[in-house]
Write a protein that holds these residues in place. Structure first.
Motif, PDB file in Angstrom:
ATOM      1  N   VAL A 135      36.290  32.773  39.480  1.00  0.00           N
ATOM      2  CA  VAL A 135      37.601  33.210  39.949  1.00  0.00           C
ATOM      3  C   VAL A 135      37.984  34.526  39.291  1.00  0.00           C
ATOM      4  O   VAL A 135      37.648  34.778  38.141  1.00  0.00           O
ATOM      5  CB  VAL A 135      38.677  32.133  39.662  1.00  0.00           C
ATOM      6  N   ILE A 136      38.646  35.324  40.068  1.00  0.00           N
ATOM      7  CA  ILE A 136      39.255  36.532  39.520  1.00  0.00           C
ATOM      8  C   ILE A 136      40.732  36.449  39.853  1.00  0.00           C
ATOM      9  O   ILE A 136      41.105  36.278  41.016  1.00  0.00           O
ATOM     10  CB  ILE A 136      38.608  37.791  40.122  1.00  0.00           C
ATOM     11  N   CYS A 137      41.559  36.500  38.819  1.00  0.00           N
ATOM     12  CA  CYS A 137      43.000  36.357  39.047  1.00  0.00           C
ATOM     13  C   CYS A 137      43.657  37.729  39.037  1.00  0.00           C
ATOM     14  O   CYS A 137      43.440  38.503  38.115  1.00  0.00           O
ATOM     15  CB  CYS A 137      43.634  35.523  37.948  1.00  0.00           C
ATOM     16  N   ILE A 138      44.435  37.963  40.056  1.00  0.00           N
ATOM     17  CA  ILE A 138      45.178  39.218  40.099  1.00  0.00           C
ATOM     18  C   ILE A 138      46.667  38.877  40.114  1.00  0.00           C
ATOM     19  O   ILE A 138      47.136  38.183  41.014  1.00  0.00           O
ATOM     20  CB  ILE A 138      44.820  40.037  41.368  1.00  0.00           C
ATOM     21  N   ASP A 139      47.359  39.344  39.106  1.00  0.00           N
ATOM     22  CA  ASP A 139      48.792  39.109  39.046  1.00  0.00           C
ATOM     23  C   ASP A 139      49.457  40.334  39.669  1.00  0.00           C
ATOM     24  O   ASP A 139      49.477  41.406  39.057  1.00  0.00           O
ATOM     25  CB  ASP A 139      49.167  38.934  37.569  1.00  0.00           C
ATOM     26  N   GLY A 140      49.933  40.182  40.913  1.00  0.00           N
ATOM     27  CA  GLY A 140      50.462  41.325  41.673  1.00  0.00           C
ATOM     28  C   GLY A 140      51.306  42.286  40.847  1.00  0.00           C
ATOM     29  O   GLY A 140      50.936  43.456  40.669  1.00  0.00           O
ATOM     30  N   PRO A 141      52.440  41.817  40.292  1.00  0.00           N
ATOM     31  CA  PRO A 141      53.309  42.744  39.572  1.00  0.00           C
ATOM     32  C   PRO A 141      52.611  43.380  38.361  1.00  0.00           C
ATOM     33  O   PRO A 141      52.889  44.521  38.030  1.00  0.00           O
ATOM     34  CB  PRO A 141      54.462  41.853  39.094  1.00  0.00           C
ATOM     35  N   LYS A 142      51.676  42.650  37.756  1.00  0.00           N
ATOM     36  CA  LYS A 142      51.036  43.188  36.541  1.00  0.00           C
ATOM     37  C   LYS A 142      50.100  44.342  36.851  1.00  0.00           C
ATOM     38  O   LYS A 142      49.975  45.281  36.071  1.00  0.00           O
ATOM     39  CB  LYS A 142      50.244  42.077  35.841  1.00  0.00           C
ATOM     40  N   ILE A 143      49.402  44.283  37.983  1.00  0.00           N
ATOM     41  CA  ILE A 143      48.448  45.370  38.243  1.00  0.00           C
ATOM     42  C   ILE A 143      49.125  46.553  38.932  1.00  0.00           C
ATOM     43  O   ILE A 143      48.540  47.601  39.104  1.00  0.00           O
ATOM     44  CB  ILE A 143      47.219  44.928  39.081  1.00  0.00           C
ATOM     45  N   TYR A 144      50.390  46.356  39.337  1.00  0.00           N
ATOM     46  CA  TYR A 144      51.065  47.437  40.054  1.00  0.00           C
ATOM     47  C   TYR A 144      51.424  48.569  39.090  1.00  0.00           C
ATOM     48  O   TYR A 144      52.086  48.362  38.084  1.00  0.00           O
ATOM     49  CB  TYR A 144      52.328  46.909  40.737  1.00  0.00           C
ATOM     50  N   SER A 145      50.963  49.753  39.414  1.00  0.00           N
ATOM     51  CA  SER A 145      51.263  50.886  38.548  1.00  0.00           C
ATOM     52  C   SER A 145      51.708  52.054  39.419  1.00  0.00           C
ATOM     53  O   SER A 145      51.190  52.265  40.518  1.00  0.00           O
ATOM     54  CB  SER A 145      50.008  51.258  37.768  1.00  0.00           C
ATOM     55  N   LYS A 146      52.677  52.810  38.915  1.00  0.00           N
ATOM     56  CA  LYS A 146      53.169  53.952  39.704  1.00  0.00           C
ATOM     57  C   LYS A 146      52.224  55.141  39.583  1.00  0.00           C
ATOM     58  O   LYS A 146      52.311  56.097  40.316  1.00  0.00           O
ATOM     59  CB  LYS A 146      54.561  54.347  39.208  1.00  0.00           C
ATOM     60  N   TYR A 147      51.323  55.092  38.608  1.00  0.00           N
ATOM     61  CA  TYR A 147      50.451  56.254  38.404  1.00  0.00           C
ATOM     62  C   TYR A 147      49.450  56.382  39.526  1.00  0.00           C
ATOM     63  O   TYR A 147      48.857  55.392  39.960  1.00  0.00           O
ATOM     64  CB  TYR A 147      49.761  56.183  37.040  1.00  0.00           C
ATOM     65  N   LEU A 148      49.279  57.604  39.946  1.00  0.00           N
ATOM     66  CA  LEU A 148      48.463  57.907  41.107  1.00  0.00           C
ATOM     67  C   LEU A 148      47.084  57.242  41.050  1.00  0.00           C
ATOM     68  O   LEU A 148      46.316  57.479  40.122  1.00  0.00           O
ATOM     69  CB  LEU A 148      48.301  59.431  41.194  1.00  0.00           C
ATOM     70  N   GLY A 149      46.816  56.394  42.021  1.00  0.00           N
ATOM     71  CA  GLY A 149      45.476  55.832  42.147  1.00  0.00           C
ATOM     72  C   GLY A 149      45.138  54.673  41.221  1.00  0.00           C
ATOM     73  O   GLY A 149      44.095  54.041  41.384  1.00  0.00           O
TER      74      GLY A 149
ATOM     75  N   GLU B 111      51.802  36.363  43.610  1.00  0.00           N
ATOM     76  CA  GLU B 111      52.887  37.266  44.026  1.00  0.00           C
ATOM     77  C   GLU B 111      52.338  38.421  44.874  1.00  0.00           C
ATOM     78  O   GLU B 111      52.550  39.593  44.577  1.00  0.00           O
ATOM     79  CB  GLU B 111      53.664  37.773  42.807  1.00  0.00           C
ATOM     80  N   LEU B 112      51.620  38.034  45.896  1.00  0.00           N
ATOM     81  CA  LEU B 112      50.979  39.006  46.785  1.00  0.00           C
ATOM     82  C   LEU B 112      51.968  40.033  47.335  1.00  0.00           C
ATOM     83  O   LEU B 112      51.630  41.212  47.510  1.00  0.00           O
ATOM     84  CB  LEU B 112      50.309  38.242  47.946  1.00  0.00           C
ATOM     85  N   ASP B 113      53.202  39.585  47.615  1.00  0.00           N
ATOM     86  CA  ASP B 113      54.201  40.493  48.198  1.00  0.00           C
ATOM     87  C   ASP B 113      54.412  41.747  47.353  1.00  0.00           C
ATOM     88  O   ASP B 113      54.767  42.803  47.884  1.00  0.00           O
ATOM     89  CB  ASP B 113      55.533  39.751  48.397  1.00  0.00           C
ATOM     90  N   SER B 114      54.151  41.645  46.035  1.00  0.00           N
ATOM     91  CA  SER B 114      54.416  42.807  45.183  1.00  0.00           C
ATOM     92  C   SER B 114      53.398  43.925  45.404  1.00  0.00           C
ATOM     93  O   SER B 114      53.656  45.071  45.056  1.00  0.00           O
ATOM     94  CB  SER B 114      54.436  42.401  43.710  1.00  0.00           C
ATOM     95  N   ILE B 115      52.229  43.606  45.978  1.00  0.00           N
ATOM     96  CA  ILE B 115      51.284  44.702  46.251  1.00  0.00           C
ATOM     97  C   ILE B 115      50.956  44.842  47.739  1.00  0.00           C
ATOM     98  O   ILE B 115      50.132  45.653  48.115  1.00  0.00           O
ATOM     99  CB  ILE B 115      49.959  44.544  45.454  1.00  0.00           C
ATOM    100  N   ALA B 116      51.597  44.034  48.573  1.00  0.00           N
ATOM    101  CA  ALA B 116      51.230  44.082  49.991  1.00  0.00           C
ATOM    102  C   ALA B 116      52.453  43.989  50.895  1.00  0.00           C
ATOM    103  O   ALA B 116      52.428  43.326  51.916  1.00  0.00           O
ATOM    104  CB  ALA B 116      50.265  42.946  50.296  1.00  0.00           C
ATOM    105  N   SER B 117      53.528  44.665  50.488  1.00  0.00           N
ATOM    106  CA  SER B 117      54.741  44.509  51.291  1.00  0.00           C
ATOM    107  C   SER B 117      54.667  45.348  52.571  1.00  0.00           C
ATOM    108  O   SER B 117      53.911  46.314  52.662  1.00  0.00           O
ATOM    109  CB  SER B 117      55.964  44.883  50.472  1.00  0.00           C
TER     110      SER B 117
END
Ligand code: ATP
Length: 265
Positions: free
Chosen positions: A79-93, A118-124
């Motif tokens: 399994v690979i866990c992705i925490d939507g809000p945690k991986i979200y970064s404003k820095y380009l790319g 929290e998929l909505d945080s990276i896929a709205s």
């Protein structure tokens, strides 16, 4: 044996049997994810494409994360866990690179589940983002779509998204071959609440004046997390009353319940 690789967060062990209720949902998740692995040849012979993505949606605290944990524990898949809000970064790319790296890793450790909380945080939805920071969301979304299309042929990488806000997820993600299995995890009904209470009761010491059937009737609109919290607070209350107490009595639960029902109203 498969090596378990977990990124971003640790998923504690969980058994299907320790999740109360939701039998139809548990069965469906196992069918969608485990069958294509176990019955790989049958799918091939039939010429049927398995699904590669499940979106679990519904109110908070109803066991969505628990179900993913049970699937991972009992299927022995990576399994690979992705925490939507945690991986979200404003820095380009940045976010796009993290997503690409995680999908790349998943392809190296098949069979693998990619779990996005929290998929909505990276896929709205794109329309929600008109005021958004320089189109970051748009780029993140298109990276995610590309990566999801890229795992389709592998048939051994599955993706499970969780959200409380399904209406905010961009429609492009819900097309066939992406999150094409939408599963609503709703509030537990009375019988499901009873199942959940029975599971909780294995972990604490209840006095025999507690009637779980009656308690499940009285806890309409409670989620699994609410029930867990009710019992925990009742236990703390029992301790406050008598630090030597070894049991939770019905009077403790009734008192905490009265306050909780008031807040729910
Ligand atoms: P969120 O959307 O906020 O992430 P969720 O639906 O993923 O919530 P979980 O994190 O799976 O909810 O559940 C929270 C806690 O509530 C669990 O750790 C567990 O203690 C309890 N719980 C919820 N549902 C159940 C259930 N069906 N059976 C047993 N315990 C449950």
């Amino acid at each position: 044996p498969l090596q378990k690789i977990e990124l971003e967060s640790i998923l504690p062990q969980q058994k299907w049997n320790d999740i109360g209720g939701y039998e139809h949902i548990k069965k469906k998740i196992k069918q969608v994810i485990e069958w294509p692995i176990i019955k790989h040849e049958t799918y091939k012979k039939l010429g049927v494409e398995p699904s590669s993505g499940i979106l679990l949606y519904g109110p908070s605290g109803c066991g969505k994360t628990l179900m993913v944990r049970a699937l991972v524990t009992e299927s022995h898949m990576n399994v690979i866990c992705i925490d939507g809000p945690k991986i979200y970064s404003k820095y380009l790319g940045d976010t796009e690179k993290t997503i690409r790296d995680l999908f790349k890793r998943a392809r190296q450790i098949i069979p693998c589940i990619i779990f996005i909380d929290e998929l909505d945080s990276i896929a709205s939805k794109r329309e929600w983002d008109c005021n958004n920071s320089n189109g970051v969301n748009e780029r993140v979304l298109s990276t995610l779509l590309n990566e999801m299309d890229g795992i389709q042929d592998l048939k051994q990488v599955f993706i499970i998204g969780c959200t409380n806000k399904p209406d905010q997820i961009d429609d492009a993600l819900l097309r066939p071959g992406r999150f094409d299995q939408l599963i609503y995890v709703e509030l537990p009904n009375e019988l499901e609440r009873l199942n959940i209470l029975q599971i909780i009761s294995k972990k604490v010491l209840f006095n025999n004046d507690i009637n779980l059937n009656k308690l499940s009737k009285k806890t309409n609109l409670f989620t699994g997390a609410d029930l867990e919290n009710l019992i925990r607070e009742s236990g703390l209350y029992a301790l406050r009353e008598n630090i030597l107490s070894t049991k939770i009595y019905n009077k403790h639960i009734e008192l905490i319940l009265k306050n909780k029902i008031k807040t729910l109203k």
